[in-house]
Scaffold this motif. Sequence first.
Motif, short mmCIF file in Angstrom:
data_model
loop_
_atom_site.label_atom_id
_atom_site.label_comp_id
_atom_site.label_asym_id
_atom_site.label_seq_id
_atom_site.Cartn_x
_atom_site.Cartn_y
_atom_site.Cartn_z
N LYS A 62 -72.41 -55.43 11.20
CA LYS A 62 -73.49 -56.40 11.40
C LYS A 62 -73.65 -56.73 12.88
CE LYS A 62 -74.82 -61.03 9.93
NZ LYS A 62 -74.44 -62.19 9.13
N ARG A 63 -72.54 -56.71 13.63
CA ARG A 63 -72.60 -57.04 15.06
C ARG A 63 -72.98 -55.85 15.93
NH1 ARG A 63 -72.99 -62.37 14.94
NH2 ARG A 63 -71.39 -63.26 13.64
N LEU A 64 -72.32 -54.72 15.71
CA LEU A 64 -72.60 -53.51 16.48
C LEU A 64 -73.03 -52.42 15.50
CD1 LEU A 64 -69.59 -53.54 18.96
CD2 LEU A 64 -71.92 -54.25 19.40
N ARG A 65 -74.27 -52.04 15.57
CA ARG A 65 -74.85 -51.15 14.56
C ARG A 65 -74.36 -49.71 14.68
NH1 ARG A 65 -76.34 -53.23 10.28
NH2 ARG A 65 -77.73 -51.51 9.89
N HIS A 66 -74.10 -49.24 15.88
CA HIS A 66 -73.74 -47.84 16.08
C HIS A 66 -72.22 -47.65 15.98
CE1 HIS A 66 -77.71 -48.20 17.97
NE2 HIS A 66 -77.88 -46.95 17.52
N ARG A 72 -65.61 -47.86 20.20
CA ARG A 72 -65.29 -48.21 21.59
C ARG A 72 -64.66 -49.60 21.67
NH1 ARG A 72 -70.27 -47.96 24.98
NH2 ARG A 72 -69.89 -45.74 24.81
N MET A 73 -65.23 -50.55 20.97
CA MET A 73 -64.68 -51.91 21.00
C MET A 73 -63.33 -51.98 20.29
SD MET A 73 -66.61 -53.38 22.97
CE MET A 73 -65.55 -54.77 22.99
N ARG A 74 -63.18 -51.24 19.21
CA ARG A 74 -61.89 -51.20 18.51
C ARG A 74 -60.81 -50.66 19.43
NH1 ARG A 74 -63.11 -47.94 14.15
NH2 ARG A 74 -64.73 -49.42 13.66
N ARG A 75 -61.11 -49.61 20.18
CA ARG A 75 -60.15 -49.04 21.13
C ARG A 75 -59.80 -50.02 22.24
NH1 ARG A 75 -62.53 -42.92 21.79
NH2 ARG A 75 -61.68 -42.13 19.85
N ARG A 76 -60.80 -50.73 22.73
CA ARG A 76 -60.53 -51.71 23.79
C ARG A 76 -59.64 -52.84 23.30
NH1 ARG A 76 -66.48 -52.08 26.75
NH2 ARG A 76 -66.36 -49.99 27.62
N ILE A 77 -59.86 -53.31 22.10
CA ILE A 77 -59.04 -54.39 21.55
C ILE A 77 -57.61 -53.90 21.32
CG2 ILE A 77 -58.72 -55.92 19.57
CD1 ILE A 77 -61.82 -55.91 19.31
N ARG A 78 -57.47 -52.70 20.76
CA ARG A 78 -56.12 -52.15 20.53
C ARG A 78 -55.37 -51.96 21.85
NH1 ARG A 78 -57.99 -48.30 16.47
NH2 ARG A 78 -58.15 -46.83 18.17
N SER A 103 -72.34 -59.67 19.77
CA SER A 103 -73.35 -58.71 19.35
C SER A 103 -73.61 -57.64 20.40
CB SER A 103 -74.67 -59.42 19.06
OG SER A 103 -74.50 -60.30 18.00
N GLU A 104 -72.90 -57.71 21.49
CA GLU A 104 -73.09 -56.71 22.55
C GLU A 104 -71.74 -56.17 23.00
OE1 GLU A 104 -73.64 -59.82 26.21
OE2 GLU A 104 -75.36 -59.41 24.90
N ILE A 105 -71.77 -55.02 23.64
CA ILE A 105 -70.55 -54.39 24.13
C ILE A 105 -70.14 -55.10 25.42
CG2 ILE A 105 -69.54 -52.26 24.99
CD1 ILE A 105 -71.63 -50.79 23.35
N ASP A 110 -63.10 -58.59 29.88
CA ASP A 110 -63.40 -59.77 29.08
C ASP A 110 -62.63 -59.78 27.76
OD1 ASP A 110 -65.16 -60.43 31.08
OD2 ASP A 110 -66.94 -59.74 30.00
N VAL A 111 -62.51 -58.61 27.14
CA VAL A 111 -61.77 -58.50 25.89
C VAL A 111 -60.29 -58.81 26.12
CG1 VAL A 111 -61.05 -56.90 24.07
CG2 VAL A 111 -63.41 -56.86 24.90
#
Length: 130
Positions: A62-66, A72-78, A103-105, A110-111
Amino acid sequence: MLGLRLYKIEKLRSEIAIGQLFDRSNPAARSIMAFPLRVLWRHNISRRSADCPQFLVSVPKKRLRHAVDRVRMRRRIREAYRLNRHLIPRDISLDIAFIYVSSEILPYKDVEKALCRALTRISTSIDQQD
């Protein structure tokens, strides 16, 4: 576990533990908001072989459609967790869920900053309980 790599034992995979973590009626589960992350955590009192914190990462469609952006965000958080997991005690069995709410990368900086804030708040909360 002395290395900097993420070990399989640190991944939260149990459906029962995940269900208890996301159960709204469970008072043991706590929530912390550190934008762009919402962090759910709780002590896992049940017996299990892992006496270390276990975590999972969720980036909603719902937040990031692609899918590329979600990965990419999952990798950054990990990666941010891998480098900053020393902020929480290693000998307590915790279940932690990192949920991406923006809702944005956002850039890695920041993460990582948000994740460090959340982990220090969890650590201080654990220290106050003891």
